[in-house]
Design a protein around this motif. Structure first.
Motif, PDB file in Angstrom:
ATOM      1  N   ILE A 696      56.335  60.060  41.948  1.00  0.00           N
ATOM      2  CA  ILE A 696      56.203  58.938  42.880  1.00  0.00           C
ATOM      3  C   ILE A 696      55.182  57.996  42.271  1.00  0.00           C
ATOM      4  O   ILE A 696      54.044  58.390  42.026  1.00  0.00           O
ATOM      5  N   GLU A 697      55.566  56.755  42.020  1.00  0.00           N
ATOM      6  CA  GLU A 697      54.647  55.906  41.265  1.00  0.00           C
ATOM      7  C   GLU A 697      54.900  54.417  41.508  1.00  0.00           C
ATOM      8  O   GLU A 697      56.031  53.990  41.731  1.00  0.00           O
ATOM      9  N   HIS A 698      53.770  53.650  41.487  1.00  0.00           N
ATOM     10  CA  HIS A 698      53.840  52.185  41.564  1.00  0.00           C
ATOM     11  C   HIS A 698      53.463  51.535  40.242  1.00  0.00           C
ATOM     12  O   HIS A 698      53.617  50.324  40.095  1.00  0.00           O
ATOM     13  N   GLU A 699      52.918  52.309  39.318  1.00  0.00           N
ATOM     14  CA  GLU A 699      52.505  51.763  38.031  1.00  0.00           C
ATOM     15  C   GLU A 699      53.738  51.331  37.235  1.00  0.00           C
ATOM     16  O   GLU A 699      54.639  52.123  36.965  1.00  0.00           O
ATOM     17  N   VAL A 700      53.763  50.054  36.859  1.00  0.00           N
ATOM     18  CA  VAL A 700      54.949  49.474  36.228  1.00  0.00           C
ATOM     19  C   VAL A 700      55.274  50.158  34.902  1.00  0.00           C
ATOM     20  O   VAL A 700      56.447  50.379  34.573  1.00  0.00           O
ATOM     21  N   ASP A 701      54.253  50.514  34.108  1.00  0.00           N
ATOM     22  CA  ASP A 701      54.520  51.134  32.816  1.00  0.00           C
ATOM     23  C   ASP A 701      55.208  52.492  32.965  1.00  0.00           C
ATOM     24  O   ASP A 701      56.015  52.886  32.115  1.00  0.00           O
ATOM     25  N   VAL A 702      54.891  53.214  34.028  1.00  0.00           N
ATOM     26  CA  VAL A 702      55.565  54.491  34.269  1.00  0.00           C
ATOM     27  C   VAL A 702      57.033  54.245  34.633  1.00  0.00           C
ATOM     28  O   VAL A 702      57.931  54.959  34.175  1.00  0.00           O
ATOM     29  N   MET A 703      57.288  53.223  35.462  1.00  0.00           N
ATOM     30  CA  MET A 703      58.676  52.877  35.790  1.00  0.00           C
ATOM     31  C   MET A 703      59.455  52.535  34.527  1.00  0.00           C
ATOM     32  O   MET A 703      60.604  52.952  34.346  1.00  0.00           O
ATOM     33  N   ARG A 704      58.850  51.758  33.638  1.00  0.00           N
ATOM     34  CA  ARG A 704      59.544  51.330  32.422  1.00  0.00           C
ATOM     35  C   ARG A 704      59.851  52.510  31.495  1.00  0.00           C
ATOM     36  O   ARG A 704      60.821  52.472  30.747  1.00  0.00           O
ATOM     37  N   HIS A 705      59.024  53.532  31.573  1.00  0.00           N
ATOM     38  CA  HIS A 705      59.195  54.690  30.689  1.00  0.00           C
ATOM     39  C   HIS A 705      60.197  55.692  31.254  1.00  0.00           C
ATOM     40  O   HIS A 705      60.596  56.624  30.554  1.00  0.00           O
ATOM     41  N   ALA A 706      60.608  55.517  32.493  1.00  0.00           N
ATOM     42  CA  ALA A 706      61.472  56.494  33.160  1.00  0.00           C
ATOM     43  C   ALA A 706      62.866  56.515  32.539  1.00  0.00           C
ATOM     44  O   ALA A 706      63.343  55.537  31.959  1.00  0.00           O
ATOM     45  N   ASP A 707      63.531  57.662  32.688  1.00  0.00           N
ATOM     46  CA  ASP A 707      64.953  57.764  32.354  1.00  0.00           C
ATOM     47  C   ASP A 707      65.810  57.362  33.540  1.00  0.00           C
ATOM     48  O   ASP A 707      66.939  56.884  33.372  1.00  0.00           O
ATOM     49  N   HIS A 708      65.268  57.564  34.741  1.00  0.00           N
ATOM     50  CA  HIS A 708      66.055  57.370  35.952  1.00  0.00           C
ATOM     51  C   HIS A 708      65.127  56.858  37.057  1.00  0.00           C
ATOM     52  O   HIS A 708      64.014  57.370  37.222  1.00  0.00           O
ATOM     53  N   LEU A 709      65.576  55.837  37.782  1.00  0.00           N
ATOM     54  CA  LEU A 709      64.834  55.332  38.933  1.00  0.00           C
ATOM     55  C   LEU A 709      65.617  55.604  40.205  1.00  0.00           C
ATOM     56  O   LEU A 709      66.851  55.503  40.223  1.00  0.00           O
ATOM     57  N   ILE A 710      64.885  55.952  41.264  1.00  0.00           N
ATOM     58  CA  ILE A 710      65.460  55.980  42.607  1.00  0.00           C
ATOM     59  C   ILE A 710      64.587  55.063  43.442  1.00  0.00           C
ATOM     60  O   ILE A 710      63.431  55.382  43.728  1.00  0.00           O
ATOM     61  N   ASP A 711      65.123  53.888  43.784  1.00  0.00           N
ATOM     62  CA  ASP A 711      64.358  52.846  44.473  1.00  0.00           C
ATOM     63  C   ASP A 711      64.706  52.857  45.949  1.00  0.00           C
ATOM     64  O   ASP A 711      65.885  52.741  46.324  1.00  0.00           O
ATOM     65  N   LEU A 712      63.689  53.017  46.799  1.00  0.00           N
ATOM     66  CA  LEU A 712      63.885  53.092  48.245  1.00  0.00           C
ATOM     67  C   LEU A 712      63.381  51.821  48.915  1.00  0.00           C
ATOM     68  O   LEU A 712      62.502  51.140  48.409  1.00  0.00           O
TER      69      LEU A 712
END
Length: 744
Positions: A696-712
């Motif tokens: 669970i994260e709001h840090e943009v760099d972590v989102m960019r590094h993800a393989d998969h996003l689940i956006d709620l």
């Protein structure tokens, strides 16, 4: 500048600060930046807040000072220009089961007044609408709104027989009183898996009584069902609850709405009263934004002052982005960011001027699109005459500041100096670690790593989730995103409940004054054993909490000096000179070091000097998350938020033998942007070993590094709880997260 226009600091040596000198202007919003462990917290909290609090305490008589918070005198040559300080930390509001958003904000106090004045039928004074007062609380649940019931579905393992341990509840297996007494009664087959039993047989096993009586082979008359015995021992017994019993209760009980009040917490008379057709219980479950709209319809002159005060409080909560909360929500469920906002709203209405407000990462828990609400709140406090000091890594808060002070250049012994003081624009070209992090941008992962499978969560309705179904890919990094309150934590909880996981949540490191990296990582035992093997002494002699402790200071290294009518002070122990151990213990060495010398080593130094593999494994985890600079004997109470967060990560992210699911709740809390890369490296190593990581994260760099996003989202509370997007980060469009990730 004149002395009274600035906080003047000279020769500050708190923790790792290097005789630091700094003037902090009053009446400004000042952000303190720098890598985790650089000395920001030592300066702002350990020096400014500590000295201001200590001096304020000295204005009170001795009797009152004994009941005030104690502040340690910071090590400094000169501190001038202080004003009274209010510290708004990351710590959650917490409280107990009776503490709610309504009680914490004063909203419930106003609502009680409203119902006592114009509620129909008339019930009585405001205390009759308080669930914390016997006059108003529900008699069944004592105003808690819920009761503890047995989680019967957790009691049995249907794949096992009784002889194999099918009863999971402690105390019912082979060799225990209940089993030995009833195993031969003839009603149950001890060697048949429970899955093959009939429903009547399982109900008889659990509940006894009439269910047992209906069996063709009846148990003994005195047969006591598992549920009856469990509740008699664990739910109805009086007396103090042991740690073991508390653990059993956690595993085998759950809370359920009170059968009488249905969760309203109030007695029948209070529950029946209405104002404009709404009961107190209904308003407690109404979101604050909707409650503010309802309040505008209340126009009775008899309660005009109450409506005015309540309306102002509700509007302030909506303005800071908390309109999705409802007054009945327990404060124990609030995030650190939500707690900070509520605390700040209280200060906004306090009417005090000339105060210094100190904030510890106020954007913690906030989506990038929500940061503006917090910076606006800080600016309002400043404009009301306050001095605002903020420890923060978020560039949006730095950009809103009047001045940015960076401490560095590195962490631990490599930090403790002012490397920049000036505007945010000037910081961009300052050549510091923060300037470099501002210039860098983590690329959006173009090609996701291949998943090894999927974990499904279907039909989730926890809290605000709207019948959510998601597939979480295994063997890769998935990030749950969305605005605060959108349902991320609820979805993660569903995932953990259904599939099991190693969970790293936001709970603070449990510390006391004797807690150090040595005790927290579990290397104290191997370390003592190492010294015991070399010296021939018992291992306990090498514990500062046991036989080897200095008798004068009892292993603390400091003693408390009573100064009669003045405030007592702690000074270095004159016998052991702060080394905590007896002379006999300090005669023995490993690698040329005494047990006290070990405390002075950094993690990186200890890795080179201490040969024990158990010690090296534990310290290696600290080093891999960027904590090589920590000294082993440093009290955990002195660590920064970022250091504490990484300490938790190092202890929790163990190398499991089998592929496991790891769920992390905002692991970048307290981390400088340059430290986020270290964290991502740790997560990548877990994935390389076959584990699944969900963050669970709001840090943009972590989102960019993800393989998969689940956006709620799309919003918080009842306006959220829906899946807006599932897939690779590069393809997300049209959401608040997409705007932050692709445009930030």
């Amino acid at each position: 500048m004149e002395n009274d226009a600035v906080i003047r600091l000279r020769g500050v040596r708190t923790n790792n600060l290097k005789s630091l000198e700094l003037d902090i202007p009053h009446g400004r919003l000042v952000v303190f930046a720098g890598v985790s462990g650089s000395g920001k917290s030592s300066l702002v909290f350990g020096t400014v807040a500590a000295e201001a609090g200590r001096r304020l305490n000295e204005t009170f008589p001795p009797f009152a000072r004994e009941r005030l918070p104690r502040w340690t005198r910071p090590d400094a040559d000169l501190i001038e220009g202080l004003s009274p300080v209010v510290v708004v930390g990351q710590r959650r509001l917490g409280g107990n089961a009776r503490s709610t958003v309504g009680t914490a904000t004063g909203v419930w106090t106003y609502l009680r007044l409203l119902f006592s004045r114009i509620g129909t039928p008339h019930v009585g004074e405001a205390s009759r609408f308080s669930f914390n007062d016997p006059a108003g609380m529900c008699p069944t649940c004592s105003g808690l709104g819920e009761t503890v019931v047995s989680a019967v579905d957790r009691f049995l393992d249907p794949d096992l027989s009784l002889a194999q341990g099918a009863i999971r509840v402690p105390g019912f297996g082979a060799g225990h009183h209940w089993y030995e007494r009833f195993k031969d009664v003839g009603a149950f087959t001890a060697d048949t898996p429970l899955r093959e039993w009939t429903g009547d047989e399982r109900r008889a096993l659990l509940y006894g009584g009439e269910h047992a009586a209906r069996l063709g082979t009846r148990p003994a008359r005195e047969y006591e069902g598992i549920v009856e015995r469990f509740e008699r021992i664990h739910l109805r017994a009086a007396g103090e609850v042991s740690d073991r019993k508390r653990e059993v209760l956690t595993r085998f009980t759950r809370t359920a709405p009170c059968p009488e009040c249905g969760g309203d917490r109030l007695n029948a008379a209070a529950r029946a009263a209405t104002v404009r057709g709404r009961t107190p219980g209904e308003l407690a479950r109404t979101e604050i934004a909707d409650l503010a709209a309802w309040l505008r319809e209340v126009d009775d002159p008899a309660v005009a002052p109450v409506v005015s005060g309540l309306g102002a409080r509700l509007r302030a909560l909506v303005e800071v982005g908390l309109g999705y909360l409802h007054p009945g929500r327990a404060t124990t469920t609030l995030s650190g960011g939500e707690s900070q906002k509520i605390t700040t709203v209280r200060h906004l209405g306090g009417g005090l001027v000339g105060m210094t407000y100190i904030f510890d990462e106020p954007t913690t828990g906030l989506h990038p699109c929500d940061a503006a609400s917090m910076t606006g709140l800080l600016a309002r406090l400043r404009d009301q005459g306050g001095t605002i000091l903020v420890v923060e890594h978020d560039p949006a808060v730095m950009a809103a500041a009047d001045e940015v002070v960076e401490i560095g250049p590195g962490a631990g012994a490599d930090g403790g100096r002012v490397v920049h003081q000036g505007t945010f624009e000037a910081l961009r070209s300052a050549g510091t670690a923060t300037a470099a992090a501002l210039a860098a941008r983590w690329p959006v992962r173009a090609e996701p790593r291949p998943a090894t499978g999927a974990l499904t969560v279907s039909g989730a309705r926890r809290n605000n989730l709207k019948d959510v179904t998601v597939n979480v890919p295994t063997g890769v990094l998935t990030v749950l995103t969305g605005v605060a309150g959108s349902g991320k934590s609820s979805l993660a909880a569903e995932l953990v409940d259904r599939h099991g996981a190693v969970v790293l949540d936001q709970r603070p490191v449990a510390v006391h004054r004797r807690s150090t990296p040595v005790t927290y990582t579990g290397i104290a035992g191997p370390l003592r054993a190492l010294f015991a093997a070399r010296s021939g002494l018992p291992a306990g002699r090498f514990s500062a909490n046991s036989a080897g402790a200095c008798p004068e200071c009892r292993g603390l290294g400091t003693v408390r000096v009573d100064l009669a009518f003045l405030e007592a002070e702690e000074v270095r122990c004159p016998i052991c000179e702060g080394r905590r151990f007896t002379d006999e213990v300090l005669r023995h060495r490993v690698a040329g070091l005494t047990i006290a010398d070990i405390d002075a080593l950094t993690v990186a130094e200890a890795l080179d000097l201490l040969p024990d593999p158990r010690i090296r494994t534990a310290l290696g985890r600290l080093d891999r998350v960027g904590l090589g600079h920590l000294r082993l004997g440093r009290p955990l109470t002195s660590l920064s938020g970022g250091e504490c967060q990484r300490l938790k990560i190092a202890r929790e992210l163990r190398e499991a033998a089998e592929p496991s699911l790891y769920v992390l709740d905002e692991p970048t809390t307290g981390l400088h942007p340059s430290d986020v890369a270290v964290l991502l490296g740790v997560l990548d190593r877990l994935i390389e070993r076959g584990h699944t990581v969900v963050v669970i994260e709001h840090e943009v760099d972590v989102m960019r590094h993800a393989d998969h996003l689940i956006d709620l989202g799309p919003g918080p509370g009842e306006r959220g709880g829906r899946v807006l997007y599932q897939g690779p980060p590069a393809r997300i469009r049209g959401t608040a997260t997409a705007a932050a990730l692709l445009g930030g």
